[in-house]
Design a protein around this motif. Structure first.
Motif, PDB file in Angstrom:
ATOM      1  N   UNK A 185       0.846  -1.204   0.000  1.00 24.16           N
ATOM      2  CA  UNK A 185       0.000   0.000   0.000  1.00 24.16           C
ATOM      3  C   UNK A 185       0.874   1.243   0.000  1.00 24.16           C
ATOM      4  N   UNK A 227       0.595   3.980   1.645  1.00 24.24           N
ATOM      5  CA  UNK A 227       0.882   4.474   2.993  1.00 24.24           C
ATOM      6  C   UNK A 227       1.993   3.656   3.653  1.00 24.24           C
ATOM      7  N   UNK A 236      -4.957   0.410  -3.889  1.00 21.30           N
ATOM      8  CA  UNK A 236      -6.173  -0.306  -3.496  1.00 21.30           C
ATOM      9  C   UNK A 236      -6.531  -1.327  -4.549  1.00 21.30           C
ATOM     10  N   UNK A 237      -7.640  -2.061  -4.309  1.00 29.65           N
ATOM     11  CA  UNK A 237      -7.919  -3.175  -5.214  1.00 29.65           C
ATOM     12  C   UNK A 237      -8.643  -2.760  -6.483  1.00 29.65           C
ATOM     13  N   UNK A 265      -9.333  -0.684 -10.062  1.00 31.78           N
ATOM     14  CA  UNK A 265      -8.515  -0.208 -11.180  1.00 31.78           C
ATOM     15  C   UNK A 265      -8.935   1.234 -11.435  1.00 31.78           C
ATOM     16  N   UNK A 266      -8.043   2.169 -11.104  1.00 28.89           N
ATOM     17  CA  UNK A 266      -8.409   3.583 -11.193  1.00 28.89           C
ATOM     18  C   UNK A 266      -8.027   4.168 -12.541  1.00 28.89           C
ATOM     19  N   UNK A 267      -8.862   5.073 -13.043  1.00 26.75           N
ATOM     20  CA  UNK A 267      -8.467   5.854 -14.204  1.00 26.75           C
ATOM     21  C   UNK A 267      -7.256   6.684 -13.831  1.00 26.75           C
ATOM     22  N   UNK A 303      -6.555   9.903 -13.981  1.00 30.02           N
ATOM     23  CA  UNK A 303      -6.757  11.127 -13.205  1.00 30.02           C
ATOM     24  C   UNK A 303      -7.230  10.826 -11.792  1.00 30.02           C
ATOM     25  N   UNK A 304      -8.000   9.739 -11.646  1.00 28.83           N
ATOM     26  CA  UNK A 304      -8.437   9.335 -10.307  1.00 28.83           C
ATOM     27  C   UNK A 304      -7.225   8.885  -9.497  1.00 28.83           C
ATOM     28  N   UNK A 359      -5.129  11.931  -8.156  1.00 27.75           N
ATOM     29  CA  UNK A 359      -5.672  12.618  -6.981  1.00 27.75           C
ATOM     30  C   UNK A 359      -5.660  11.720  -5.755  1.00 27.75           C
ATOM     31  N   UNK A 360      -6.037  10.459  -5.927  1.00 24.97           N
ATOM     32  CA  UNK A 360      -6.062   9.545  -4.784  1.00 24.97           C
ATOM     33  C   UNK A 360      -4.650   9.384  -4.210  1.00 24.97           C
ATOM     34  N   UNK A 398      -3.645  12.552  -2.356  1.00 25.83           N
ATOM     35  CA  UNK A 398      -4.395  12.704  -1.105  1.00 25.83           C
ATOM     36  C   UNK A 398      -3.915  11.721  -0.043  1.00 25.83           C
ATOM     37  N   UNK A 399      -3.650  10.475  -0.433  1.00 28.79           N
ATOM     38  CA  UNK A 399      -3.175   9.481   0.540  1.00 28.79           C
ATOM     39  C   UNK A 399      -1.805   9.870   1.077  1.00 28.79           C
TER      40      UNK A 399
END
Lengths: 247, 247
Positions: free
Chosen positions: B178, B180, B221-222, B224-226, B228-229, B232-233, B236-237
């Motif tokens: 992860x 973090x 995370x589990x 599948x992010x685009x 741009x997502x 930002x994620x 932010x994390x």
């Protein structure tokens, strides 16, 4: 592999008969060929590996090769209460929070919401549902997040706390309690409600009402986030906390 | 209160003479009046409280009432390496990652990037800089994130690790580490580089090169992010982890 959530009636024994819209996708948009594999999801917890055996304008059919329980669902039932906003932002929040792992959405009409017209919203549900489903398919989710009907602010904050689950309110006036710290003690699979205020922020009365009803105001950091940024950041931080704390 | 980052020459003793663009904003867009207060930032670490004393098409002037060190800067120097993408997505990432607390941006030309034309990029810098500055003003940042010139992928991954700081690569094939957890042991104020691959993902060769040069692949995370997502994620994390671990 392309993924499709399909209704109950599409599953016929060891065959899949694709409904009109996914059939059109397969035939016209993705232009898949006979023999190619796709994933079919029943939204009940199963993912099927499917080989396409018939592709024509009259029918798109597949043969089930195997099934397995879905993965891709986070260990939290995250219910996002999103105050209504301009079309583009609201749709964006639905798409992105689905990627991040939200399980349920309730659109909320707050006093400062940019959208106030209840009946006009009904027409949007089909479009919103499609955005959520497509995002769930593309991001590898095992279930389609549920989209509830719109509720007025007072009813929304009352309803959530009545179910006595953890209710968190992203609030720019909260400076100390980090979202992750408000989650301490929660168990894997817990239900969490998360309320994201509108563009102009919640009015003091609205925030006070939520707090009186048991919502905990939380901070998303020292920056002042736009509404849609706050929605995605809050969803991502919540899901990440549960991923980290579900052993 | 409206916030403006102003160049050095705007600060004249205890007066502020607003340059053309913020003057236009104050006069035409925000329609502020004499006596209203705004915040002026020097991008060197100070925020000034300013009372407007003259507002007309020829000149907008303010009087400095006081100053204080800026707040709103996260306890990490986060350098985002963003692979170039379609205009809208790329601009969105600049805006949102600025809100989330990024300190520096480097656009990266990867082999699968949707944009490959180097000279055409030069023209975009003014627009990108404005997007970053406006986002920094609106989100309460104390400094404007730095925008570097575009670099090719190989140079970007080499340059970052040469500075021997923590380099993290958001990679969909990394399933266990992860983000973090990769930050554990970092001290407040540390520099972290974060690389976000393009739409189609990094090629295996590109990912291997980064790893060979010392980048650590991390999971967001589990899902599948685009692209741009993911940007930002990941921002932010990272910022949230430093907020939580900076006492």
């Amino acid at each position: 592999m392309h993924r499709f959530f399909l209704p109950d009636h599409a599953f016929q024994g060891d065959e899949i008969v694709f409904p009109v819209e996914p059939a059109r996708q397969i035939l016209r948009v993705l232009r898949l060929r006979i023999g190619e594999k796709v994933a079919a999801l029943d939204n009940l917890g199963w993912e099927f590996r499917v080989e396409l055996v018939e592709i024509n304008p009259a029918r798109v059919k597949g043969r089930i090769l195997g099934k397995q329980p879905v993965s891709g669902e986070p260990p939290v039932h995250l219910h996002m209460f999103l105050c209504l906003s301009q079309r583009e932002k609201f749709e964006w929040m639905l798409q992105k929070c689905t990627e991040a792992g939200a399980a349920e959405f309730t659109p909320v009409l707050s006093s400062r919401a940019l959208v106030q017209d209840f009946p006009a919203l009904e027409n949007k549900y089909q479009r919103w549902s499609r955005i959520i489903q497509e995002s769930a398919e593309q991001s590898g989710r095992g279930r389609i997040p549920q989209l509830n009907g719109p509720v007025k602010y007072d009813a929304a904050v009352g309803q959530a706390t009545a179910n006595s689950i953890l209710c968190l309110l992203a609030w720019e006036n909260e400076k100390t309690l980090r979202l992750a710290d408000a989650l301490i003690g929660q168990k894997p699979g817990a239900a969490v409600s998360l309320l994201i205020g509108p563009e102009g922020g919640l009015s003091d009365e609205e925030a006070e009402l939520a707090v009186r009803l048991g919502w905990r105001p939380v901070s998303l950091g020292r920056g002042i986030l736009r509404m849609e940024t706050a929605a995605l950041v809050a969803a991502a931080l919540t899901v990440d906390w549960f991923e980290a704390n579900s052993g």
